[in-house]
Design a protein around this motif. Structure first.
Motif, PDB file in Angstrom:
ATOM      1  N   ILE A  25       1.050  -1.135   0.045  1.00  0.00           N
ATOM      2  CA  ILE A  25      -0.125  -0.239   0.111  1.00  0.00           C
ATOM      3  C   ILE A  25       0.624   1.375  -0.334  1.00  0.00           C
ATOM      4  N   ILE A  26       2.398   1.509   1.058  1.00  0.00           N
ATOM      5  CA  ILE A  26       2.990   2.561   0.995  1.00  0.00           C
ATOM      6  C   ILE A  26       3.524   2.642  -0.552  1.00  0.00           C
ATOM      7  N   SER A  27       4.164   1.322  -0.862  1.00  0.00           N
ATOM      8  CA  SER A  27       4.900   2.088  -2.294  1.00  0.00           C
ATOM      9  C   SER A  27       3.819   2.359  -3.475  1.00  0.00           C
ATOM     10  N   ASP A  28       2.710   1.589  -2.959  1.00  0.00           N
ATOM     11  CA  ASP A  28       1.819   2.418  -4.095  1.00  0.00           C
ATOM     12  C   ASP A  28       1.218   3.845  -4.316  1.00  0.00           C
ATOM     13  N   ILE A  29       1.004   4.392  -3.124  1.00  0.00           N
ATOM     14  CA  ILE A  29       0.928   5.290  -2.653  1.00  0.00           C
ATOM     15  C   ILE A  29       1.859   6.064  -3.067  1.00  0.00           C
ATOM     16  N   LEU A  30       3.263   5.972  -2.466  1.00  0.00           N
ATOM     17  CA  LEU A  30       4.700   6.779  -3.018  1.00  0.00           C
ATOM     18  C   LEU A  30       4.680   6.438  -4.479  1.00  0.00           C
ATOM     19  N   VAL A  31       4.671   5.356  -5.440  1.00  0.00           N
ATOM     20  CA  VAL A  31       5.044   5.644  -6.837  1.00  0.00           C
ATOM     21  C   VAL A  31       4.332   6.384  -7.715  1.00  0.00           C
ATOM     22  N   PHE A  32       2.557   5.671  -7.018  1.00  0.00           N
ATOM     23  CA  PHE A  32       0.774   6.958  -8.168  1.00  0.00           C
ATOM     24  C   PHE A  32       1.144   8.650  -7.477  1.00  0.00           C
ATOM     25  N   GLY A  33       1.639   8.782  -6.114  1.00  0.00           N
ATOM     26  CA  GLY A  33       2.397   9.628  -5.851  1.00  0.00           C
ATOM     27  C   GLY A  33       3.086  10.868  -5.798  1.00  0.00           C
ATOM     28  N   ILE A  34       3.942  10.202  -6.437  1.00  0.00           N
ATOM     29  CA  ILE A  34       5.721  10.824  -7.258  1.00  0.00           C
ATOM     30  C   ILE A  34       4.830  11.442  -8.330  1.00  0.00           C
ATOM     31  N   LEU A  35       4.526   9.931  -9.269  1.00  0.00           N
ATOM     32  CA  LEU A  35       4.347  10.243 -11.024  1.00  0.00           C
ATOM     33  C   LEU A  35       2.906  12.186 -10.889  1.00  0.00           C
ATOM     34  N   GLN A  36       2.010  11.863  -9.560  1.00  0.00           N
ATOM     35  CA  GLN A  36       1.026  12.761  -9.716  1.00  0.00           C
ATOM     36  C   GLN A  36       1.728  14.455  -9.566  1.00  0.00           C
ATOM     37  N   VAL A  37       2.198  13.649  -8.312  1.00  0.00           N
ATOM     38  CA  VAL A  37       2.696  15.208  -8.370  1.00  0.00           C
ATOM     39  C   VAL A  37       3.989  15.265  -9.547  1.00  0.00           C
ATOM     40  N   PHE A  38       4.562  15.275 -10.078  1.00  0.00           N
ATOM     41  CA  PHE A  38       5.370  15.557 -11.927  1.00  0.00           C
ATOM     42  C   PHE A  38       4.877  15.859 -12.581  1.00  0.00           C
ATOM     43  N   LEU A  39       2.706  15.277 -13.129  1.00  0.00           N
ATOM     44  CA  LEU A  39       2.293  15.484 -14.094  1.00  0.00           C
ATOM     45  C   LEU A  39       1.558  16.966 -13.142  1.00  0.00           C
ATOM     46  N   PHE A  40       2.059  17.355 -12.636  1.00  0.00           N
ATOM     47  CA  PHE A  40       1.185  18.344 -11.973  1.00  0.00           C
ATOM     48  C   PHE A  40       2.097  19.466 -11.967  1.00  0.00           C
ATOM     49  N   PHE A  41       3.552  19.442 -11.378  1.00  0.00           N
ATOM     50  CA  PHE A  41       4.918  20.411 -12.085  1.00  0.00           C
ATOM     51  C   PHE A  41       5.244  20.730 -13.295  1.00  0.00           C
ATOM     52  N   ALA A  42       4.169  19.916 -14.168  1.00  0.00           N
ATOM     53  CA  ALA A  42       4.994  20.469 -16.047  1.00  0.00           C
ATOM     54  C   ALA A  42       3.822  20.763 -16.180  1.00  0.00           C
ATOM     55  N   ASN A  43       2.509  20.883 -15.524  1.00  0.00           N
ATOM     56  CA  ASN A  43       1.562  21.933 -16.487  1.00  0.00           C
ATOM     57  C   ASN A  43       1.066  20.836 -17.479  1.00  0.00           C
ATOM     58  N   THR A  44       0.899  19.123 -16.644  1.00  0.00           N
ATOM     59  CA  THR A  44       0.259  18.247 -17.471  1.00  0.00           C
ATOM     60  C   THR A  44      -1.075  18.584 -18.187  1.00  0.00           C
ATOM     61  N   GLY A  45      -2.150  18.336 -19.407  1.00  0.00           N
ATOM     62  CA  GLY A  45      -3.143  18.204 -19.207  1.00  0.00           C
ATOM     63  C   GLY A  45      -3.681  19.890 -19.096  1.00  0.00           C
ATOM     64  N   SER A  46      -3.241  20.937 -18.935  1.00  0.00           N
ATOM     65  CA  SER A  46      -3.305  22.380 -19.106  1.00  0.00           C
ATOM     66  C   SER A  46      -4.364  22.288 -20.498  1.00  0.00           C
ATOM     67  N   SER A  47      -4.188  22.558 -21.327  1.00  0.00           N
ATOM     68  CA  SER A  47      -5.613  21.789 -22.587  1.00  0.00           C
ATOM     69  C   SER A  47      -6.916  21.447 -22.108  1.00  0.00           C
ATOM     70  N   LEU A  48      -6.976  20.749 -21.060  1.00  0.00           N
ATOM     71  CA  LEU A  48      -7.951  20.659 -20.912  1.00  0.00           C
ATOM     72  C   LEU A  48      -9.369  21.382 -20.825  1.00  0.00           C
ATOM     73  N   SER A  49      -8.670  22.572 -20.061  1.00  0.00           N
ATOM     74  CA  SER A  49      -9.146  24.358 -19.122  1.00  0.00           C
ATOM     75  C   SER A  49     -10.017  23.749 -20.621  1.00  0.00           C
TER      76      SER A  49
END
Length: 255
Positions: A25-49
């Motif tokens: 459970i902890i490893s899943d939170i770390l892996v998916f959490g790190i990927l999510q933070v990277f996507l947010f910082f990279a401003n991925t999906g900005s065109s969705l607005s």
């Protein structure tokens, strides 16, 4: 009643087993959490607005990301479980019980989804604290995602069928998960017709419309339900067909 009891017992066994390995459970939170933070910082999906005329692109991105996580659970759960049970010798007994194997594995799927919800809840809290993203699921969004899970479960059953025949499929599952991430509108909205009618692609578009208030027709939703049902039936067919092929070849008990 017998089917419900069998599903519940499978669910209970797998939940207890999952909590016995808390590091997963902890490893899943770390892996998916790190990927999510990277996507947010990279401003991925900005065109969705612009696509959905909604001013919070991070919320729309997170909705797609969460649905992709659940879909990955549907895909990896069945193939991985079949592979493990073939290795320890319990799969042969399960395909010979009175309850169909695709019904029996629903309990395993529900257990995996329950554990994934724990990871998702953590990511939602983290998104709110770090990025101020508020995500709320209404009844229609939840139902739409559940319908998607039935279609993606069908894909998982098909992959499980290949696991029965070919045994080693871990790399294939990983490739499919990455393919879904980059080709099914998880990160942005594309016009690639090749993946348009995959349940995950259809689902993400619908729940983003529901979240942003964009209107869609009842025909579109009905088509989505039919597509998910077809994928489920195809998955059941492929699994049964590959089991028969493995029996004919004589490698069902070999791993």
């Amino acid at each position: 009643m017998r089917y419900i009891r069998a599903i519940f017992e499978e669910y209970k066994i797998n939940i207890l087993e999952s909590f016995s390995y808390k590091f997963g459970i902890i490893s899943d939170i770390l892996v998916f959490g790190i990927l999510q933070v990277f996507l947010f910082f990279a401003n991925t999906g900005s065109s969705l607005s612009n696509t959905y005329n909604y001013n919070n692109s991070k919320e729309l991105l997170l909705i797609g990301y969460i649905t992709w996580m659940l879909s990955c659970t549907c895909i990896s759960n069945i193939g991985g479980e079949i592979k493990n049970e073939m290795a320890i010798g319990t799969f042969y007994h399960k395909i010979n019980v009175a309850i169909p194997i695709h019904i029996l594995y629903i309990g395993k799927l529900l257990a995996s989804i329950t554990m994934q919800v724990i990871t998702i809840s953590t990511l939602i809290i983290m998104s709110n604290i770090l990025f101020g993203v508020e995500l709320s699921f209404n009844f229609y969004i939840i139902i739409t995602i559940l319908v998607c899970m039935s279609g993606m479960y069908g894909i998982g059953l098909a992959i499980g069928g290949f696991a029965v025949y070919y045994k080693q499929i871990s790399s294939i599952i990983f490739i499919i998960q990455l393919l879904l991430l980059f080709s099914t509108d998880v990160l942005t909205k594309s016009s690639m017709s090749l993946f348009k009618f995959i349940p995950l692609t259809f689902c993400i578009d619908l729940i983003r419309k529901l979240a942003s208030g964009v209107h869609f027709s009842s025909y579109e939703y009905l088509l989505y339900i039919i597509i998910c049902f077809i994928f489920y039936l195809l998955g059941v067919f492929v699994l049964k067909f590959m089991i028969k092929c493995a029996k004919r070849k004589g490698n069902l008990l070999h791993f």
